[in-house]
Design a protein around this motif. Sequence first.
Motif, mmCIF file in Angstrom:
data_model
loop_
_atom_site.group_PDB
_atom_site.id
_atom_site.type_symbol
_atom_site.label_atom_id
_atom_site.label_comp_id
_atom_site.label_asym_id
_atom_site.label_seq_id
_atom_site.Cartn_x
_atom_site.Cartn_y
_atom_site.Cartn_z
ATOM 1 N N GLY A 1 -38.090 -77.009 -16.202
ATOM 2 C CA GLY A 1 -38.372 -78.427 -16.465
ATOM 3 C C GLY A 1 -38.516 -78.775 -17.977
ATOM 4 N N PRO A 2 -38.889 -79.784 -18.404
ATOM 5 C CA PRO A 2 -39.125 -80.374 -19.667
ATOM 6 C C PRO A 2 -40.137 -79.815 -20.371
ATOM 7 N N ARG A 3 -40.408 -79.500 -21.794
ATOM 8 C CA ARG A 3 -41.455 -79.173 -22.428
ATOM 9 C C ARG A 3 -42.469 -80.251 -22.057
ATOM 10 N N ARG A 4 -43.900 -79.910 -21.967
ATOM 11 C CA ARG A 4 -44.872 -80.623 -21.809
ATOM 12 C C ARG A 4 -45.714 -80.910 -22.749
ATOM 13 N N SER A 5 -46.253 -82.211 -23.101
ATOM 14 C CA SER A 5 -47.236 -82.594 -24.231
ATOM 15 C C SER A 5 -48.171 -83.827 -23.374
ATOM 16 N N ALA A 6 -49.401 -83.651 -23.912
ATOM 17 C CA ALA A 6 -50.261 -84.580 -23.209
ATOM 18 C C ALA A 6 -49.816 -85.969 -23.564
ATOM 19 N N ALA A 7 -49.457 -86.420 -24.711
ATOM 20 C CA ALA A 7 -48.935 -87.640 -25.281
ATOM 21 C C ALA A 7 -47.715 -88.131 -24.387
ATOM 22 N N ARG A 8 -46.734 -87.325 -24.334
ATOM 23 C CA ARG A 8 -45.523 -87.763 -23.748
ATOM 24 C C ARG A 8 -45.765 -87.596 -22.006
ATOM 25 N N GLY A 9 -46.658 -86.807 -21.622
ATOM 26 C CA GLY A 9 -46.763 -86.620 -20.121
ATOM 27 C C GLY A 9 -47.610 -87.841 -19.455
ATOM 28 N N LEU A 10 -48.728 -88.587 -20.398
ATOM 29 C CA LEU A 10 -49.343 -89.522 -19.491
ATOM 30 C C LEU A 10 -48.667 -90.715 -18.956
ATOM 31 N N PRO A 11 -47.671 -91.308 -19.716
ATOM 32 C CA PRO A 11 -46.751 -92.329 -18.978
ATOM 33 C C PRO A 11 -46.206 -91.746 -17.619
ATOM 34 N N ALA A 12 -45.786 -90.537 -17.735
ATOM 35 C CA ALA A 12 -45.289 -89.973 -16.485
ATOM 36 C C ALA A 12 -46.123 -89.902 -15.429
ATOM 37 N N VAL A 13 -47.368 -89.348 -15.784
ATOM 38 C CA VAL A 13 -48.703 -89.209 -14.764
ATOM 39 C C VAL A 13 -48.948 -90.851 -14.296
ATOM 40 N N ALA A 14 -48.973 -91.767 -15.306
ATOM 41 C CA ALA A 14 -49.400 -93.092 -14.724
ATOM 42 C C ALA A 14 -48.395 -93.652 -13.822
ATOM 43 N N ALA A 15 -46.903 -93.184 -14.035
ATOM 44 C CA ALA A 15 -46.080 -93.877 -13.030
ATOM 45 C C ALA A 15 -46.280 -93.034 -11.723
ATOM 46 N N VAL A 16 -46.691 -91.731 -11.652
ATOM 47 C CA VAL A 16 -46.833 -91.032 -10.381
ATOM 48 C C VAL A 16 -48.323 -91.665 -9.781
ATOM 49 N N ALA A 17 -49.233 -91.928 -10.605
ATOM 50 C CA ALA A 17 -50.410 -92.519 -10.065
ATOM 51 C C ALA A 17 -50.075 -93.948 -9.364
ATOM 52 N N SER A 18 -49.201 -94.502 -10.085
ATOM 53 C CA SER A 18 -48.812 -95.980 -9.499
ATOM 54 C C SER A 18 -47.763 -95.809 -8.077
ATOM 55 N N ALA A 19 -47.361 -94.698 -8.186
ATOM 56 C CA ALA A 19 -46.606 -94.473 -6.629
ATOM 57 C C ALA A 19 -47.859 -93.885 -5.700
ATOM 58 N N THR A 20 -48.771 -93.207 -6.059
ATOM 59 C CA THR A 20 -49.921 -93.012 -5.149
ATOM 60 C C THR A 20 -50.537 -94.399 -4.576
ATOM 61 N N PHE A 21 -50.768 -95.118 -5.617
ATOM 62 C CA PHE A 21 -51.373 -96.382 -5.340
ATOM 63 C C PHE A 21 -50.523 -97.076 -4.239
ATOM 64 N N THR A 22 -49.275 -97.222 -4.590
ATOM 65 C CA THR A 22 -48.383 -98.115 -3.715
ATOM 66 C C THR A 22 -48.376 -97.418 -2.388
ATOM 67 N N VAL A 23 -48.297 -96.056 -2.234
ATOM 68 C CA VAL A 23 -48.151 -95.604 -0.923
ATOM 69 C C VAL A 23 -49.442 -95.743 0.089
#
Length: 401
Positions: free
Chosen positions: A13-35
């Motif tokens: 997968g991609p290289r991971r960084s806290a700064a770059r990963g936060l928007p992706a984590v927030a998108a996944v959190a929005s998915a758990t919220f919606t389901v």
Amino acid sequence: MAQTEEIADTTGGPRRSAARGLPAVAAVASATFTVVTSEMLPVGLLTPIGDALEVTGGTAGLTLTITGLVGAVSAPLLTPLLGRFDRRAVLCALMAVLAVGNLLAAWSPDFAVMVGARVLVGIGMGGVWAIAAGLAVRLVPPRSAGSATSLIFSGIAVASVLGVPAGTYIGELADWRTAFATVGALALVVLGALAVLLPPLPAEQEVRLGGVLRLFGDARVRTGLAVVALLVTGHFAAYTYVRPVLEEVSGASAGVIGTLLLVYGVAGVAGNFAAGAGAGRSPRSTLLVISAVLAATVALIPLLGGSVLTAGVLLTVWGLSYGGVSVGTQTWLLASAPAAREAASSLFVGVFNGAIALGALVGGLAADGAGAGAVMWLGGGLAVAALVAAALGRAPATGRL
């Protein structure tokens, strides 16, 4: 080391960084919220759904049972079937299924169509939850994995804050069909966010059904699943019927109930992050506290919930304790099987949603047969059983992911 620390992802997968990963984590959190909002939406709308579709309150509660059962079956089956598909594409496809299910529920002219809609919601919900639960460690550096996991699971707690109460308010301001249509539209928005914000996420390893089932051989996994089953069954036996209970015990109106559920949810968010921090140190201790507090507050509602004020206090404590169940039990399971995160997550989601379905079912039987107050006693008793299981069973030493 700089805050934008990057490390290579050895899974391709991609290289991971806290700064770059936060928007992706927030998108996944929005998915758990919606389901979770989609799954729980009938909780605040049981009365109008039952009236419109001409079924009893107990039968209307099956809209939750059906979704939970389908989610319980689909989570462990979809994970092997997904094979080597990129997880970003899979999440987007499952969110599309969720959107269709909610929009179909909004249109449903009778209970049979509603059942079909809730089956689709269960498929989308089970798959999204199983995949999302283990993604944090792939999106951020290891030192941020614990907080990122709590953020993803905060979607569940925030669904209690905004999802269920908002559905109740929309049902009062417009109607219950508008509430389902709104969540269907939200699922489409989240689908877009996942497509844009998530990096490519190739499958870490092929998960086979036999490998998923072999995890039952680990005593730590078995204990964790038992705690999940007892806590969640007890909670939903009571929470699915919280509206009729509050109407009967406290004499609360629909608008007041929406406010009380909002207070409950705010407390749930706080409980999620508190439990996430505690479970990282000791999953057993965290779940012992959660089980004890949940058992006491649920059982006390029929005794002390005669006024809106005391009912509100008890609901606040209930939300604080239950808000930590998802992240606490998920941390237990992932720490018990760190080399098989998706397999452990699929079992977790399967048992969790099976327990939701069972809780809604037995709660409905108790409500129809013995009255609204009986569901609270049932919920409290099952929480006590979870306390015993957590105390006597085998647990991981720490909750480090």
